[in-house]
Design a protein around this motif. Structure first.
Motif, short mmCIF file in Angstrom:
data_model
loop_
_atom_site.label_atom_id
_atom_site.label_comp_id
_atom_site.label_asym_id
_atom_site.label_seq_id
_atom_site.Cartn_x
_atom_site.Cartn_y
_atom_site.Cartn_z
N ALA A 1 5.02 -14.62 51.68
CA ALA A 1 4.33 -14.38 52.95
C ALA A 1 3.91 -12.91 52.98
O ALA A 1 4.73 -12.03 52.83
CB ALA A 1 5.26 -14.68 54.13
N PRO A 2 2.62 -12.64 53.17
CA PRO A 2 2.14 -11.26 53.08
C PRO A 2 2.60 -10.39 54.24
O PRO A 2 2.64 -10.82 55.39
CB PRO A 2 0.61 -11.41 53.10
N GLY A 3 2.94 -9.15 53.91
CA GLY A 3 3.23 -8.15 54.94
C GLY A 3 1.93 -7.53 55.42
O GLY A 3 1.07 -7.15 54.60
N LEU A 4 1.75 -7.40 56.71
CA LEU A 4 0.49 -6.88 57.24
C LEU A 4 0.23 -5.44 56.87
O LEU A 4 -0.92 -5.00 56.81
CB LEU A 4 0.46 -7.04 58.77
N SER A 5 1.29 -4.67 56.60
CA SER A 5 1.10 -3.27 56.23
C SER A 5 0.94 -3.08 54.73
O SER A 5 0.63 -1.98 54.27
CB SER A 5 2.28 -2.42 56.73
N LEU A 6 1.14 -4.14 53.96
CA LEU A 6 0.96 -4.05 52.51
C LEU A 6 0.31 -5.33 51.98
O LEU A 6 0.87 -6.05 51.15
CB LEU A 6 2.30 -3.76 51.80
N PRO A 7 -0.90 -5.60 52.45
CA PRO A 7 -1.55 -6.89 52.17
C PRO A 7 -1.95 -7.09 50.72
O PRO A 7 -1.76 -8.18 50.17
CB PRO A 7 -2.77 -6.87 53.09
N THR A 8 -2.52 -6.07 50.10
CA THR A 8 -2.98 -6.25 48.72
C THR A 8 -1.81 -6.17 47.74
O THR A 8 -1.84 -6.81 46.68
CB THR A 8 -4.07 -5.22 48.38
N TYR A 9 -0.79 -5.41 48.08
CA TYR A 9 0.46 -5.43 47.31
C TYR A 9 1.05 -6.84 47.34
O TYR A 9 1.50 -7.37 46.31
CB TYR A 9 1.45 -4.42 47.89
N SER A 10 1.06 -7.45 48.52
CA SER A 10 1.59 -8.81 48.65
C SER A 10 0.82 -9.77 47.75
O SER A 10 1.42 -10.65 47.10
CB SER A 10 1.47 -9.27 50.11
N ALA A 11 -0.48 -9.61 47.70
CA ALA A 11 -1.30 -10.48 46.85
C ALA A 11 -0.95 -10.31 45.37
O ALA A 11 -0.89 -11.28 44.61
CB ALA A 11 -2.77 -10.20 47.08
N SER A 12 -0.69 -9.07 44.95
CA SER A 12 -0.33 -8.83 43.55
C SER A 12 1.01 -9.46 43.21
O SER A 12 1.21 -9.97 42.10
CB SER A 12 -0.32 -7.32 43.25
N LYS A 13 1.94 -9.46 44.16
CA LYS A 13 3.25 -10.07 43.92
C LYS A 13 3.16 -11.60 43.95
O LYS A 13 3.91 -12.28 43.25
CB LYS A 13 4.26 -9.56 44.94
N ALA A 14 2.27 -12.13 44.75
CA ALA A 14 2.04 -13.57 44.74
C ALA A 14 1.49 -14.00 43.37
O ALA A 14 1.88 -15.04 42.82
CB ALA A 14 1.08 -13.97 45.85
N ALA A 15 0.59 -13.20 42.82
CA ALA A 15 0.06 -13.49 41.48
C ALA A 15 1.18 -13.43 40.44
O ALA A 15 1.25 -14.27 39.54
CB ALA A 15 -1.05 -12.50 41.14
N LEU A 16 2.04 -12.44 40.57
CA LEU A 16 3.15 -12.30 39.63
C LEU A 16 4.11 -13.49 39.73
O LEU A 16 4.60 -13.99 38.71
CB LEU A 16 3.90 -11.00 39.89
N HIS A 17 4.35 -13.95 40.94
CA HIS A 17 5.22 -15.12 41.13
C HIS A 17 4.64 -16.34 40.42
O HIS A 17 5.36 -17.07 39.71
CB HIS A 17 5.38 -15.39 42.63
N SER A 18 3.36 -16.56 40.58
CA SER A 18 2.71 -17.71 39.96
C SER A 18 2.76 -17.60 38.43
O SER A 18 3.08 -18.57 37.73
CB SER A 18 1.26 -17.80 40.44
N GLN B 1 6.32 -18.35 37.08
CA GLN B 1 6.62 -19.78 37.03
C GLN B 1 5.93 -20.44 35.83
O GLN B 1 6.54 -21.25 35.12
CB GLN B 1 6.17 -20.45 38.32
N ALA B 2 4.68 -20.09 35.60
CA ALA B 2 3.94 -20.66 34.47
C ALA B 2 4.56 -20.25 33.14
O ALA B 2 4.68 -21.07 32.21
CB ALA B 2 2.48 -20.23 34.53
N LEU B 3 4.99 -18.99 33.04
CA LEU B 3 5.61 -18.50 31.81
C LEU B 3 6.93 -19.25 31.56
O LEU B 3 7.22 -19.65 30.42
CB LEU B 3 5.86 -17.00 31.92
N ARG B 4 7.71 -19.43 32.61
CA ARG B 4 8.99 -20.14 32.46
C ARG B 4 8.78 -21.55 31.94
O ARG B 4 9.47 -22.01 31.02
CB ARG B 4 9.72 -20.17 33.80
N LEU B 5 7.83 -22.26 32.53
CA LEU B 5 7.55 -23.63 32.11
C LEU B 5 7.01 -23.67 30.68
O LEU B 5 7.35 -24.56 29.89
CB LEU B 5 6.55 -24.28 33.07
N SER B 6 6.18 -22.70 30.34
CA SER B 6 5.57 -22.66 29.02
C SER B 6 6.60 -22.43 27.92
O SER B 6 6.48 -22.96 26.81
CB SER B 6 4.50 -21.56 28.99
#
Length: 249
Positions: free
Chosen positions: A144-161, A164-169
């Motif tokens: 869930a993105p923090g309003l004071s760090l929106p683009t940081y939140s997006a980068s961490k969402a990308a890292l999370h995804s 997960q893909a790396l783990r499955l691979s």
């Protein structure tokens, strides 16, 4: 996995979560290498920690990464754990910031692309070891993105995804285990300008990580991240409101 007699590389290991993790793991009989851009900070950290080596490297610079890889192959060829901890954050309101795109590019470069790059380059070495691990440090804001760090939140969402893909691979044909550390706000220099009265200590985060390594708990949702994750699964719009302490209209 075992938490002793490993050789561990921690990016951004000169302070905060990286430093506290290096401290715990070095005390458990591991060889620990910390990296970062600031040699003075790294040297001071290594001296304080004891059985810890340091290598100056900026993970966003290809030349530094290649030099780091060569040094690891030469001096630490038994490396079996990579902890991608280095991070960058900008505080801003995305709807009002004229630099939002610039912030986003820089955060994505450090928090996502650099992780993918370093991990990709080290996987051949990690795959040679009897037991190995990649640890990616994301955040509560991956859900869930923090309003004071929106683009940081997006980068961490990308890292999370990606994690997960790396783990499955890697799950079927590799000895490399993939962990994701997801702390809430932590009381570090990195987060000093983020307003909050609920920050937890970096020691708590490091201790939770080590316990999770020992029990093969691959998604390490520290403290309040666990509750937010439950909210996210049941009602994602509510999770955003809870994280930002907003009243639902």
């Amino acid at each position: 996995m075992k938490t002793s007699k490993n050789t561990i590389l921690i990016t951004g290991g000169g302070s905060g979560i990286g430093f506290e993790t290096a401290k715990l793991l070095s005390q458990k009989g591991n060889t620990v290498i910390i990296t970062g851009r600031n040699e003075e900070k790294l040297k001071a950290a290594a001296q304080q920690l004891g059985n810890v080596h340091y290598i100056v490297a900026d993970v966003t610079k290809e030349g530094d990464v290649n030099a780091l890889i060569e040094r690891i192959k030469k001096d630490f060829s038994d490396l079996n754990v990579l902890m991608n901890n280095a991070g960058l954050v900008y505080l801003h309101k995305v709807s009002e910031s004229p630099n939002a795109a610039t912030f986003a590019r820089e955060e994505m470069e450090t928090n996502y692309f650099a992780v993918v790059n370093l991990t990709t380059k080290l996987l051949p070495l990690l795959n040679k070891q009897p037991e190995a691990a990649v640890i990616n440090v994301s955040s509560i804001v991956a859900f869930a993105p923090g309003l004071s760090l929106p683009t940081y939140s997006a980068s961490k969402a990308a890292l999370h995804s990606y994690t997960q893909a790396l783990r499955l691979s890697l799950a079927k044909d590799s000895n490399v285990k993939v962990f994701e550390l997801m702390p809430p706000l932590v009381d570090t220099e990195f987060a000093k300008d983020i307003p909050s009265d609920t920050k937890i200590s970096p020691q708590e985060v490091a201790e939770d990580l080590v316990r999770s390594l020992e029990t093969n708990n691959y998604e390490v949702r520290v403290a309040s991240t666990e509750q937010l994750y439950s909210n996210f699964l049941s009602q994602s719009d509510k999770a955003v409101l809870v994280l930002n302490r907003l009243e639902q209209n």
